[in-house]
Design a protein around this motif. Structure first.
Motif, PDB file in Angstrom:
ATOM      1  N   THR A  71       0.821  -1.204   0.000  1.00  0.00           N
ATOM      2  CA  THR A  71       0.000   0.000   0.000  1.00  0.00           C
ATOM      3  C   THR A  71       0.858   1.257   0.000  1.00  0.00           C
ATOM      4  O   THR A  71       0.671   2.164  -0.823  1.00  0.00           O
ATOM      5  N   VAL A  72       1.813   1.330   0.914  1.00  0.00           N
ATOM      6  CA  VAL A  72       2.671   2.523   0.998  1.00  0.00           C
ATOM      7  C   VAL A  72       3.508   2.667  -0.267  1.00  0.00           C
ATOM      8  O   VAL A  72       3.646   3.775  -0.819  1.00  0.00           O
ATOM      9  N   ALA A  73       4.077   1.558  -0.745  1.00  0.00           N
ATOM     10  CA  ALA A  73       4.940   1.615  -1.931  1.00  0.00           C
ATOM     11  C   ALA A  73       4.163   2.072  -3.159  1.00  0.00           C
ATOM     12  O   ALA A  73       4.663   2.886  -3.954  1.00  0.00           O
ATOM     13  N   LEU A  74       2.932   1.562  -3.323  1.00  0.00           N
ATOM     14  CA  LEU A  74       2.145   1.961  -4.490  1.00  0.00           C
ATOM     15  C   LEU A  74       1.771   3.440  -4.434  1.00  0.00           C
ATOM     16  O   LEU A  74       1.783   4.129  -5.461  1.00  0.00           O
ATOM     17  N   ILE A  75       1.425   3.928  -3.251  1.00  0.00           N
ATOM     18  CA  ILE A  75       1.096   5.351  -3.130  1.00  0.00           C
ATOM     19  C   ILE A  75       2.284   6.210  -3.553  1.00  0.00           C
ATOM     20  O   ILE A  75       2.135   7.187  -4.306  1.00  0.00           O
ATOM     21  N   VAL A  76       3.465   5.849  -3.092  1.00  0.00           N
ATOM     22  CA  VAL A  76       4.663   6.631  -3.415  1.00  0.00           C
ATOM     23  C   VAL A  76       5.027   6.496  -4.891  1.00  0.00           C
ATOM     24  O   VAL A  76       5.315   7.498  -5.579  1.00  0.00           O
ATOM     25  N   LEU A  77       5.024   5.262  -5.414  1.00  0.00           N
ATOM     26  CA  LEU A  77       5.438   5.040  -6.797  1.00  0.00           C
ATOM     27  C   LEU A  77       4.463   5.658  -7.795  1.00  0.00           C
ATOM     28  O   LEU A  77       4.890   6.251  -8.800  1.00  0.00           O
ATOM     29  N   ILE A  78       3.171   5.523  -7.533  1.00  0.00           N
ATOM     30  CA  ILE A  78       2.194   6.118  -8.454  1.00  0.00           C
ATOM     31  C   ILE A  78       2.247   7.640  -8.372  1.00  0.00           C
ATOM     32  O   ILE A  78       2.095   8.339  -9.381  1.00  0.00           O
TER      33      ILE A  78
ATOM     34  N   LEU B 186      -5.761  11.623  -5.651  1.00  0.00           N
ATOM     35  CA  LEU B 186      -6.282  10.523  -4.837  1.00  0.00           C
ATOM     36  C   LEU B 186      -6.145   9.174  -5.534  1.00  0.00           C
ATOM     37  O   LEU B 186      -6.340   8.135  -4.907  1.00  0.00           O
ATOM     38  N   GLY B 187      -5.812   9.196  -6.819  1.00  0.00           N
ATOM     39  CA  GLY B 187      -5.684   7.947  -7.565  1.00  0.00           C
ATOM     40  C   GLY B 187      -4.742   6.930  -6.946  1.00  0.00           C
ATOM     41  O   GLY B 187      -5.059   5.737  -6.902  1.00  0.00           O
ATOM     42  N   PRO B 188      -3.560   7.349  -6.440  1.00  0.00           N
ATOM     43  CA  PRO B 188      -2.655   6.370  -5.835  1.00  0.00           C
ATOM     44  C   PRO B 188      -3.274   5.596  -4.683  1.00  0.00           C
ATOM     45  O   PRO B 188      -2.998   4.406  -4.508  1.00  0.00           O
ATOM     46  N   TYR B 189      -4.126   6.234  -3.909  1.00  0.00           N
ATOM     47  CA  TYR B 189      -4.748   5.555  -2.762  1.00  0.00           C
ATOM     48  C   TYR B 189      -5.774   4.529  -3.231  1.00  0.00           C
ATOM     49  O   TYR B 189      -5.898   3.442  -2.644  1.00  0.00           O
ATOM     50  N   THR B 190      -6.515   4.861  -4.285  1.00  0.00           N
ATOM     51  CA  THR B 190      -7.512   3.926  -4.810  1.00  0.00           C
ATOM     52  C   THR B 190      -6.842   2.691  -5.391  1.00  0.00           C
ATOM     53  O   THR B 190      -7.251   1.553  -5.124  1.00  0.00           O
ATOM     54  N   VAL B 191      -5.794   2.911  -6.198  1.00  0.00           N
ATOM     55  CA  VAL B 191      -5.080   1.776  -6.795  1.00  0.00           C
ATOM     56  C   VAL B 191      -4.416   0.929  -5.714  1.00  0.00           C
ATOM     57  O   VAL B 191      -4.456  -0.307  -5.756  1.00  0.00           O
ATOM     58  N   ALA B 192      -3.805   1.582  -4.730  1.00  0.00           N
ATOM     59  CA  ALA B 192      -3.150   0.847  -3.640  1.00  0.00           C
ATOM     60  C   ALA B 192      -4.157   0.015  -2.862  1.00  0.00           C
ATOM     61  O   ALA B 192      -3.862  -1.124  -2.470  1.00  0.00           O
ATOM     62  N   ALA B 193      -5.355   0.554  -2.653  1.00  0.00           N
ATOM     63  CA  ALA B 193      -6.382  -0.201  -1.935  1.00  0.00           C
ATOM     64  C   ALA B 193      -6.832  -1.414  -2.738  1.00  0.00           C
ATOM     65  O   ALA B 193      -7.018  -2.506  -2.190  1.00  0.00           O
ATOM     66  N   GLN B 194      -7.003  -1.264  -4.044  1.00  0.00           N
ATOM     67  CA  GLN B 194      -7.494  -2.341  -4.880  1.00  0.00           C
ATOM     68  C   GLN B 194      -6.496  -3.491  -4.982  1.00  0.00           C
ATOM     69  O   GLN B 194      -6.895  -4.663  -5.057  1.00  0.00           O
TER      70      GLN B 194
ATOM     71  N   GLY C   5     -18.999  -0.068  -3.653  1.00  0.00           N
ATOM     72  CA  GLY C   5     -18.205   0.228  -2.460  1.00  0.00           C
ATOM     73  C   GLY C   5     -17.071   1.187  -2.709  1.00  0.00           C
ATOM     74  O   GLY C   5     -16.732   2.000  -1.836  1.00  0.00           O
ATOM     75  N   SER C   6     -16.485   1.144  -3.909  1.00  0.00           N
ATOM     76  CA  SER C   6     -15.332   2.009  -4.177  1.00  0.00           C
ATOM     77  C   SER C   6     -15.726   3.479  -4.300  1.00  0.00           C
ATOM     78  O   SER C   6     -14.847   4.347  -4.321  1.00  0.00           O
ATOM     79  N   ASN C   7     -17.016   3.786  -4.381  1.00  0.00           N
ATOM     80  CA  ASN C   7     -17.435   5.191  -4.424  1.00  0.00           C
ATOM     81  C   ASN C   7     -16.961   5.960  -3.188  1.00  0.00           C
ATOM     82  O   ASN C   7     -16.681   7.156  -3.257  1.00  0.00           O
ATOM     83  N   ILE C   8     -16.880   5.264  -2.064  1.00  0.00           N
ATOM     84  CA  ILE C   8     -16.505   5.918  -0.817  1.00  0.00           C
ATOM     85  C   ILE C   8     -15.039   6.340  -0.820  1.00  0.00           C
ATOM     86  O   ILE C   8     -14.612   7.144   0.004  1.00  0.00           O
ATOM     87  N   THR C   9     -14.255   5.815  -1.762  1.00  0.00           N
ATOM     88  CA  THR C   9     -12.835   6.158  -1.838  1.00  0.00           C
ATOM     89  C   THR C   9     -12.590   7.385  -2.708  1.00  0.00           C
ATOM     90  O   THR C   9     -11.438   7.755  -2.936  1.00  0.00           O
ATOM     91  N   GLN C  10     -13.660   8.007  -3.207  1.00  0.00           N
ATOM     92  CA  GLN C  10     -13.527   9.137  -4.118  1.00  0.00           C
ATOM     93  C   GLN C  10     -14.270  10.350  -3.568  1.00  0.00           C
ATOM     94  O   GLN C  10     -15.149  10.227  -2.721  1.00  0.00           O
ATOM     95  N   THR C  11     -13.901  11.509  -4.077  1.00  0.00           N
ATOM     96  CA  THR C  11     -14.640  12.726  -3.739  1.00  0.00           C
ATOM     97  C   THR C  11     -15.968  12.717  -4.492  1.00  0.00           C
ATOM     98  O   THR C  11     -16.165  11.950  -5.437  1.00  0.00           O
ATOM     99  N   ASP C  12     -16.868  13.597  -4.077  1.00  0.00           N
ATOM    100  CA  ASP C  12     -18.160  13.685  -4.765  1.00  0.00           C
ATOM    101  C   ASP C  12     -17.978  14.039  -6.234  1.00  0.00           C
ATOM    102  O   ASP C  12     -18.723  13.557  -7.101  1.00  0.00           O
ATOM    103  N   ALA C  13     -17.002  14.895  -6.531  1.00  0.00           N
ATOM    104  CA  ALA C  13     -16.748  15.270  -7.923  1.00  0.00           C
ATOM    105  C   ALA C  13     -16.306  14.065  -8.747  1.00  0.00           C
ATOM    106  O   ALA C  13     -16.729  13.889  -9.896  1.00  0.00           O
ATOM    107  N   GLN C  14     -15.457  13.217  -8.173  1.00  0.00           N
ATOM    108  CA  GLN C  14     -15.015  12.019  -8.877  1.00  0.00           C
ATOM    109  C   GLN C  14     -16.173  11.050  -9.097  1.00  0.00           C
ATOM    110  O   GLN C  14     -16.299  10.436 -10.158  1.00  0.00           O
ATOM    111  N   VAL C  15     -17.012  10.889  -8.077  1.00  0.00           N
ATOM    112  CA  VAL C  15     -18.151   9.983  -8.199  1.00  0.00           C
ATOM    113  C   VAL C  15     -19.093  10.449  -9.302  1.00  0.00           C
ATOM    114  O   VAL C  15     -19.542   9.653 -10.145  1.00  0.00           O
TER     115      VAL C  15
END
Length: 285
Positions: free
Chosen positions: A50-57, A79-87, A232-242
């Motif tokens: 998780t940490v590595a993906l956030i930093v690398l992305i 916020l994309g790095p956090y979504t990808v790292a979570a997935q 469920g992944s909607n909660i990982t995004q801002t309202d604008a992204q959703v």
């Protein structure tokens, strides 16, 4: 010659029936969880990935010049790095959560737990709370460290406003989403009682079904927003992204907000968990 009179045998007092309280069950499940070697390995893999993906992305976004543009969209894309790292990182938790219950069925250890707690369902609840607490804390720590590193190295290019309520909700939602998916895997493991089946069902629902439901057939397209991973992944995004994601669905398809999507995921978890509780209550281990 005197005779020795043997004392009259005293009647044995009935032994009080042992009562295993719920706090004792929690402590037992906590000990069992941490004495399994796979626990430390799986949690470590999740944390590091998780940490590595956030930093690398974040590094890749910086090199791609994502900071050159309007401030609003940049905030969302950061916020994309956090979504990808979570997935990707959640796969380790999915496997660990399933094994936490199916491993006891494969070894027969579950019979000892059910003997100590004849009501049975408290065993599932104790495991559920222990796993949920550990997963939430580890996911929160991994995302916080990722945010700290992202701001330490890329704050000039990727401006993430941690004071923005939308950003806070999205980051906190990533932790909630990761934890809930792992608990869904645990509930499925308790229901099907087979490691490979539980893991395959969860990963199939998260990775395969969204692709299949993109087939241009109206009934499938109408169901797609309600898939556990999609909703469920909607909660990982801002309202604008959703709201921007709604454009990818055909006209007439239901649009779920962030919290509505997470409620759908919770509904999946509740249904599967109730099924697991009913089965452990009605059938033999």
């Amino acid at each position: 010659m005197s005779t020795v009179t043997a004392p009259a045998p005293t009647q044995a007092k009935p032994v009080a029936k042992a009562h295993l309280s719920f706090p004792h069950l929690l402590r037992s499940e906590w000990i069992k969880f941490w004495t399994v070697r796979s626990t430390a390995w799986s949690l470590s893999i999740f944390f590091v990935v998780t940490v590595a993906l956030i930093v690398l992305i974040s590094l890749a976004l910086k090199n791609a010049g994502v900071g050159d543009g309007p401030p609003g969209p940049v905030e969302d894309r950061v916020l994309g790095p956090y979504t990808v790292a979570a997935q990707l990182g959640q796969i380790a938790l999915v496997v660990l959560a399933a094994l936490a219950i199916t491993g006891e069925y494969s070894t027969g250890m579950i019979r000892s737990s059910l003997t100590a707690a004849p009501r049975r369902t408290p065993v599932i609840w104790a495991k559920f709370l222990v796993l949920g607490g550990v997963f939430f804390v580890v996911a929160l720590a991994a995302n916080l460290l990722g945010a700290v590193l992202q701001q330490a190295f890329f704050s000039d290019d990727l401006k993430l406003d941690l004071g923005d309520p939308q950003i806070q909700r999205a980051l906190f939602g990533t932790v909630l989403y990761t934890t809930t998916i792992a608990l869904l895997s645990f509930a499925l493991g308790a229901l099907v009682r087979h490691s490979a089946a539980a893991i395959a069902i969860v990963l199939g629902a998260l990775l395969v079904l969204p692709l299949l439901f993109q087939i241009p057939w109206k009934p499938l397209q109408e169901i797609q927003p309600f898939l556990p991973g999609v909703a469920g992944s909607n909660i990982t995004q801002t309202d604008a992204q959703v709201e921007a994601g709604w454009d990818s669905f055909p006209p007439g398809v239901a649009h779920l907000t962030a919290w509505e999507g997470y409620a759908v995921l919770l509904a999946y978890l509740a249904v599967v968990l109730v099924g697991a509780l009913v089965r452990i209550k009605k059938s033999d281990a």
